[in-house]
Motif scaffolding. Structure first.
Motif, PDB file in Angstrom:
ATOM      1  N   TYR A 159      34.727  37.031  41.715  1.00  0.00           N
ATOM      2  CA  TYR A 159      35.869  37.780  42.063  1.00  0.00           C
ATOM      3  C   TYR A 159      36.895  36.951  42.589  1.00  0.00           C
ATOM      4  O   TYR A 159      36.450  36.073  43.494  1.00  0.00           O
ATOM      5  CB  TYR A 159      35.614  38.831  43.163  1.00  0.00           C
ATOM      6  CG  TYR A 159      34.353  39.989  42.804  1.00  0.00           C
ATOM      7  CD1 TYR A 159      34.641  41.401  42.202  1.00  0.00           C
ATOM      8  CD2 TYR A 159      33.018  39.673  42.679  1.00  0.00           C
ATOM      9  CE1 TYR A 159      33.807  41.955  41.804  1.00  0.00           C
ATOM     10  CE2 TYR A 159      31.875  40.259  42.469  1.00  0.00           C
ATOM     11  CZ  TYR A 159      32.362  41.803  41.844  1.00  0.00           C
ATOM     12  OH  TYR A 159      31.230  42.501  41.560  1.00  0.00           O
ATOM     13  N   VAL A 160      38.425  37.154  42.401  1.00  0.00           N
ATOM     14  CA  VAL A 160      39.164  36.391  42.566  1.00  0.00           C
ATOM     15  C   VAL A 160      40.392  37.140  43.049  1.00  0.00           C
ATOM     16  O   VAL A 160      40.915  37.929  42.440  1.00  0.00           O
ATOM     17  CB  VAL A 160      39.975  35.240  41.502  1.00  0.00           C
ATOM     18  CG1 VAL A 160      40.737  34.368  41.948  1.00  0.00           C
ATOM     19  CG2 VAL A 160      38.583  34.798  40.760  1.00  0.00           C
ATOM     20  N   GLY A 161      40.993  36.530  44.314  1.00  0.00           N
ATOM     21  CA  GLY A 161      42.226  37.074  44.883  1.00  0.00           C
ATOM     22  C   GLY A 161      43.594  36.152  44.810  1.00  0.00           C
ATOM     23  O   GLY A 161      43.091  35.126  44.870  1.00  0.00           O
ATOM     24  N   CYS A 162      44.622  36.569  44.923  1.00  0.00           N
ATOM     25  CA  CYS A 162      45.828  36.059  44.778  1.00  0.00           C
ATOM     26  C   CYS A 162      46.991  36.498  45.664  1.00  0.00           C
ATOM     27  O   CYS A 162      46.774  37.725  46.320  1.00  0.00           O
ATOM     28  CB  CYS A 162      46.055  35.541  43.390  1.00  0.00           C
ATOM     29  SG  CYS A 162      46.992  37.222  42.452  1.00  0.00           S
ATOM     30  N   LYS A 163      47.961  35.676  45.583  1.00  0.00           N
ATOM     31  CA  LYS A 163      49.172  36.051  46.312  1.00  0.00           C
ATOM     32  C   LYS A 163      50.018  37.263  45.567  1.00  0.00           C
ATOM     33  O   LYS A 163      51.116  37.647  46.065  1.00  0.00           O
ATOM     34  CB  LYS A 163      50.071  34.983  46.754  1.00  0.00           C
ATOM     35  CG  LYS A 163      49.668  34.178  47.676  1.00  0.00           C
ATOM     36  CD  LYS A 163      50.630  32.989  48.181  1.00  0.00           C
ATOM     37  CE  LYS A 163      49.862  32.261  49.604  1.00  0.00           C
ATOM     38  NZ  LYS A 163      50.951  31.372  49.927  1.00  0.00           N
ATOM     39  N   SER A 164      49.607  37.447  44.312  1.00  0.00           N
ATOM     40  CA  SER A 164      50.050  38.746  43.781  1.00  0.00           C
ATOM     41  C   SER A 164      49.625  40.094  43.888  1.00  0.00           C
ATOM     42  O   SER A 164      50.011  41.008  43.559  1.00  0.00           O
ATOM     43  CB  SER A 164      49.863  38.572  42.164  1.00  0.00           C
ATOM     44  OG  SER A 164      50.633  37.303  41.747  1.00  0.00           O
ATOM     45  N   GLY A 165      48.856  40.026  44.971  1.00  0.00           N
ATOM     46  CA  GLY A 165      48.134  41.421  45.338  1.00  0.00           C
ATOM     47  C   GLY A 165      47.023  41.679  44.335  1.00  0.00           C
ATOM     48  O   GLY A 165      46.433  42.778  44.418  1.00  0.00           O
ATOM     49  N   LEU A 166      46.681  40.929  43.433  1.00  0.00           N
ATOM     50  CA  LEU A 166      45.565  41.371  42.296  1.00  0.00           C
ATOM     51  C   LEU A 166      44.190  40.849  42.903  1.00  0.00           C
ATOM     52  O   LEU A 166      44.150  39.548  43.245  1.00  0.00           O
ATOM     53  CB  LEU A 166      46.024  40.854  40.996  1.00  0.00           C
ATOM     54  CG  LEU A 166      46.898  41.523  40.248  1.00  0.00           C
ATOM     55  CD1 LEU A 166      47.301  40.777  38.951  1.00  0.00           C
ATOM     56  CD2 LEU A 166      46.186  42.921  39.901  1.00  0.00           C
ATOM     57  N   VAL A 167      43.091  41.578  42.398  1.00  0.00           N
ATOM     58  CA  VAL A 167      41.841  41.093  42.737  1.00  0.00           C
ATOM     59  C   VAL A 167      41.307  41.168  41.308  1.00  0.00           C
ATOM     60  O   VAL A 167      41.370  42.546  40.506  1.00  0.00           O
ATOM     61  CB  VAL A 167      40.961  41.679  43.608  1.00  0.00           C
ATOM     62  CG1 VAL A 167      39.532  41.413  43.394  1.00  0.00           C
ATOM     63  CG2 VAL A 167      41.333  41.752  45.170  1.00  0.00           C
ATOM     64  N   VAL A 168      40.672  40.181  40.462  1.00  0.00           N
ATOM     65  CA  VAL A 168      40.058  40.120  39.252  1.00  0.00           C
ATOM     66  C   VAL A 168      38.744  40.065  39.209  1.00  0.00           C
ATOM     67  O   VAL A 168      38.380  38.926  39.922  1.00  0.00           O
ATOM     68  CB  VAL A 168      40.992  39.195  38.349  1.00  0.00           C
ATOM     69  CG1 VAL A 168      40.325  39.053  36.944  1.00  0.00           C
ATOM     70  CG2 VAL A 168      42.419  39.260  38.437  1.00  0.00           C
ATOM     71  N   ARG A 169      38.110  40.585  38.508  1.00  0.00           N
ATOM     72  CA  ARG A 169      36.444  40.355  38.284  1.00  0.00           C
ATOM     73  C   ARG A 169      36.149  39.608  36.916  1.00  0.00           C
ATOM     74  O   ARG A 169      36.681  40.270  35.929  1.00  0.00           O
ATOM     75  CB  ARG A 169      35.820  41.850  38.363  1.00  0.00           C
ATOM     76  CG  ARG A 169      34.173  41.630  38.294  1.00  0.00           C
ATOM     77  CD  ARG A 169      33.577  43.036  38.328  1.00  0.00           C
ATOM     78  NE  ARG A 169      32.253  43.222  38.119  1.00  0.00           N
ATOM     79  CZ  ARG A 169      31.443  43.296  37.254  1.00  0.00           C
ATOM     80  NH1 ARG A 169      31.819  43.627  36.281  1.00  0.00           N
ATOM     81  NH2 ARG A 169      30.257  43.342  37.553  1.00  0.00           N
ATOM     82  N   TRP A 170      35.629  38.623  36.979  1.00  0.00           N
ATOM     83  CA  TRP A 170      35.417  37.569  35.797  1.00  0.00           C
ATOM     84  C   TRP A 170      33.816  37.597  35.420  1.00  0.00           C
ATOM     85  O   TRP A 170      32.993  37.550  36.581  1.00  0.00           O
ATOM     86  CB  TRP A 170      35.834  36.427  35.919  1.00  0.00           C
ATOM     87  CG  TRP A 170      37.322  36.251  35.948  1.00  0.00           C
ATOM     88  CD1 TRP A 170      38.051  36.003  37.295  1.00  0.00           C
ATOM     89  CD2 TRP A 170      38.385  35.878  35.078  1.00  0.00           C
ATOM     90  NE1 TRP A 170      39.376  36.062  37.168  1.00  0.00           N
ATOM     91  CE2 TRP A 170      39.529  35.784  35.614  1.00  0.00           C
ATOM     92  CE3 TRP A 170      38.088  35.667  33.675  1.00  0.00           C
ATOM     93  CZ2 TRP A 170      40.709  35.618  34.809  1.00  0.00           C
ATOM     94  CZ3 TRP A 170      39.282  35.555  32.949  1.00  0.00           C
ATOM     95  CH2 TRP A 170      40.540  35.444  33.399  1.00  0.00           C
ATOM     96  N   ASP A 171      33.526  37.882  34.051  1.00  0.00           N
ATOM     97  CA  ASP A 171      31.988  37.932  33.964  1.00  0.00           C
ATOM     98  C   ASP A 171      31.797  36.133  33.485  1.00  0.00           C
ATOM     99  O   ASP A 171      32.610  35.623  32.501  1.00  0.00           O
ATOM    100  CB  ASP A 171      31.954  38.533  32.555  1.00  0.00           C
ATOM    101  CG  ASP A 171      30.225  38.331  32.143  1.00  0.00           C
ATOM    102  OD1 ASP A 171      29.887  37.404  32.365  1.00  0.00           O
ATOM    103  OD2 ASP A 171      29.919  39.675  31.390  1.00  0.00           O
ATOM    104  N   LEU A 172      31.384  35.315  34.124  1.00  0.00           N
ATOM    105  CA  LEU A 172      31.160  34.080  34.096  1.00  0.00           C
ATOM    106  C   LEU A 172      30.273  33.628  32.625  1.00  0.00           C
ATOM    107  O   LEU A 172      30.246  32.516  32.302  1.00  0.00           O
ATOM    108  CB  LEU A 172      30.539  33.386  35.353  1.00  0.00           C
ATOM    109  CG  LEU A 172      31.409  33.403  36.558  1.00  0.00           C
ATOM    110  CD1 LEU A 172      30.683  32.726  37.644  1.00  0.00           C
ATOM    111  CD2 LEU A 172      32.859  32.958  36.128  1.00  0.00           C
ATOM    112  N   LYS A 173      29.643  34.612  32.048  1.00  0.00           N
ATOM    113  CA  LYS A 173      28.702  34.414  30.936  1.00  0.00           C
ATOM    114  C   LYS A 173      29.775  34.261  29.973  1.00  0.00           C
ATOM    115  O   LYS A 173      29.608  33.521  28.812  1.00  0.00           O
ATOM    116  CB  LYS A 173      27.690  35.299  30.926  1.00  0.00           C
ATOM    117  CG  LYS A 173      26.530  35.123  31.777  1.00  0.00           C
ATOM    118  CD  LYS A 173      25.144  36.198  31.574  1.00  0.00           C
ATOM    119  CE  LYS A 173      24.070  35.851  32.335  1.00  0.00           C
ATOM    120  NZ  LYS A 173      23.151  36.766  32.172  1.00  0.00           N
ATOM    121  N   THR A 174      30.813  35.341  29.744  1.00  0.00           N
ATOM    122  CA  THR A 174      31.729  35.459  28.510  1.00  0.00           C
ATOM    123  C   THR A 174      32.931  34.956  29.009  1.00  0.00           C
ATOM    124  O   THR A 174      33.759  34.844  27.878  1.00  0.00           O
ATOM    125  CB  THR A 174      31.609  37.000  28.158  1.00  0.00           C
ATOM    126  OG1 THR A 174      32.259  37.707  29.510  1.00  0.00           O
ATOM    127  CG2 THR A 174      30.344  37.657  27.868  1.00  0.00           C
TER     128      THR A 174
END
Length: 451
Positions: A159-174
């Motif tokens: 899970y990654v947060g940024c200064k754009s106000g977005l939280v993104v969930r990444w699948d590390l396998k794909t």
């Protein structure tokens, strides 16, 4: 003599013979007795004895007929069968013993890990890193600097947060983006994910705490109580107990089992800049400009204050329940023990300085919990990995990984084989200056470990 008389005498003789023979009633008794004898059960023991006797007689006959060579072969085969049976029994016993031993070892390791008493020595096994095969994760909508990241307990999702106000969930396998959340404010300050990914907790730059579903990233609740920006959130390991820090100078305890507020911890005199927890009901926080680090013993309702250094602490993390590391605006990297007021080891200007009097202040720390591996990040162009040597009493440099930009967050996978680095053009807490030629992204860097 008349014919009639002689016939009568003959009939009388026949009748006398019939009267002397057994009657039907008398015949029935021996027949019935014979049938009773036939229906009697055969004694199994007697039958078995007979079979064994026959077998013994047969073997005696065979033994009498066999030659000396045949006897040797027969006895050798018999001995081999006996050895094989004993070996099989021994193997089964050893398998059961090994299984029991393995289960006991696993339970012991789980207990020690949960209690914070396990210690993995990995510093001597790291041999390098593979930056050429590092994976870069970036979504074009996350236009501004990455500020924070957190791994799931199984290392499969990031899970990654940024200064754009977005939280993104990444699948590390794909290496695919699976979900995202858009906050109303502009900066994601901190993230925390529960051990089972049921909840993702977001400090989104407001005084509220957003509770999201850990898979879909849909909002399920909001926790209110802080009077200023929430600066950090962290779960107690393997529980739904949540701790939060804020610019209102307080630390709050929450229970996500019931989605309720528990209590507030007071002590810091300025904005709380860092917060961390492991398995014990303890919290470590850094107070920034109040120049203190505090360990909060929640159950005992007490706190330990560490203020022996005149530094503005920007980050702090537990190594174990009794050891922790800190980074400061003055650029020092320190190792502490909860039993001592002064750091047990300190490295000044751990990331160098831009020019005389302007150190590169440490923006984030990474820790492989309950091991001897820690990491620090700044803006000097390197992520530095350190090992704790001499029974975890000193800090020694281990690896320097060249990464341009502000290092705003560092995470290790649980086995220590990958380093996750959140990179930005700006510092996570402000916009004092910008490194223009840097791409805002997350790097997954493979680490070489000698098995």
């Amino acid at each position: 003599m008349s014919l009639f008389k002689s016939g009568r005498k003959q009939n009388e003789k026949i009748n006398r013979k019939r009267s002397k023979g057994p009657s039907i009633g008398n015949l029935a008794k021996p027949i019935k007795a014979a049938r009773h004898d036939f229906d009697e059960e055969i004694d199994s023991d007697e039958e078995l004895d007979k079979e064994q006797q026959h077998q013994a007689e047969f073997e005696d006959e065979v033994a009498a007929l066999e030659t000396t060579q045949d006897k040797r072969i027969r006895l050798a085969k018999q001995y081999l069968r006996q050895v094989q049976e004993e070996e099989q029994e021994r193997d089964e016993y050893e398998d059961e013993t090994q299984l029991a031993s393995g289960m006991a070892r696993t339970l012991k390791e789980s207990y020690l890990s949960a209690a914070g008493k396990s210690h993995r020595t990995l510093g001597s096994k790291y041999t390098g890193f593979d930056l050429e095969n590092a994976t870069s994760l970036h979504w074009k909508k996350q236009r501004f600097s990455m500020t924070c990241c957190i791994l799931s307990a199984d290392n499969d999702y990031l899970y990654v947060g940024c200064k754009s106000g977005l939280v993104v969930r990444w699948d590390l396998k794909t290496k695919q983006r699976t979900a995202y959340f858009q906050a109303k404010s502009s900066v994601i300050q901190s993230l925390a994910v529960s051990h089972d990914m049921k909840y993702l907790v977001v400090a989104d730059g407001t005084e509220e705490i957003k509770i999201l579903d850990g898979t879909s990233l849909t909002q399920v609740n909001t926790l209110k109580g802080h009077s200023n920006t929430v600066t950090g959130v962290v779960f107690r390991l393997n529980s739904y107990q949540l701790f939060s820090s804020s610019a209102d100078r307080t630390v709050k305890v929450w229970s996500l089992d019931e989605m309720v507020y528990i209590e507030t911890l007071y002590g810091h005199q300025s904005q709380v800049t860092g917060i961390n927890a492991l398995s014990a009901e303890r919290i470590v926080t850094s107070g920034g400009m109040d120049q203190t680090i505090r360990i909060w013993k929640v159950a005992e309702e007490s706190q330990l204050v560490f203020n022996s250094l005149n530094e503005d602490f920007s980050a702090v993390k537990f190594v174990s329940n009794d050891l922790f590391v800190s980074g400061s605006v003055e650029g020092s990297f320190s190792l502490w023990s909860s039993g001592k007021k002064k750091p047990i080891h300190r490295i000044k200007l751990a990331h160098g300085q831009q020019d005389v009097g302007h150190p590169n202040w440490i923006s984030c720390l990474g820790v492989l919990a309950n091991s001897d591996i820690v990491a620090s990040g700044s803006c000097d162009g390197f992520v530095r990995i350190w090992k704790l040597a001499n029974k975890r009493r000193t800090i020694q440099p281990l690896l320097e990984i060249p990464v341009e930009g502000f290092i705003n967050a560092i995470e290790f996978t649980s086995d220590g084989s990958f380093l996750v680095v959140a990179i930005g053009q700006e510092h996570r807490l402000g916009r004092w200056w910008t490194i223009r030629n840097v791409k805002n992204r997350v790097l997954l860097i493979p680490l070489s470990i000698d098995s």
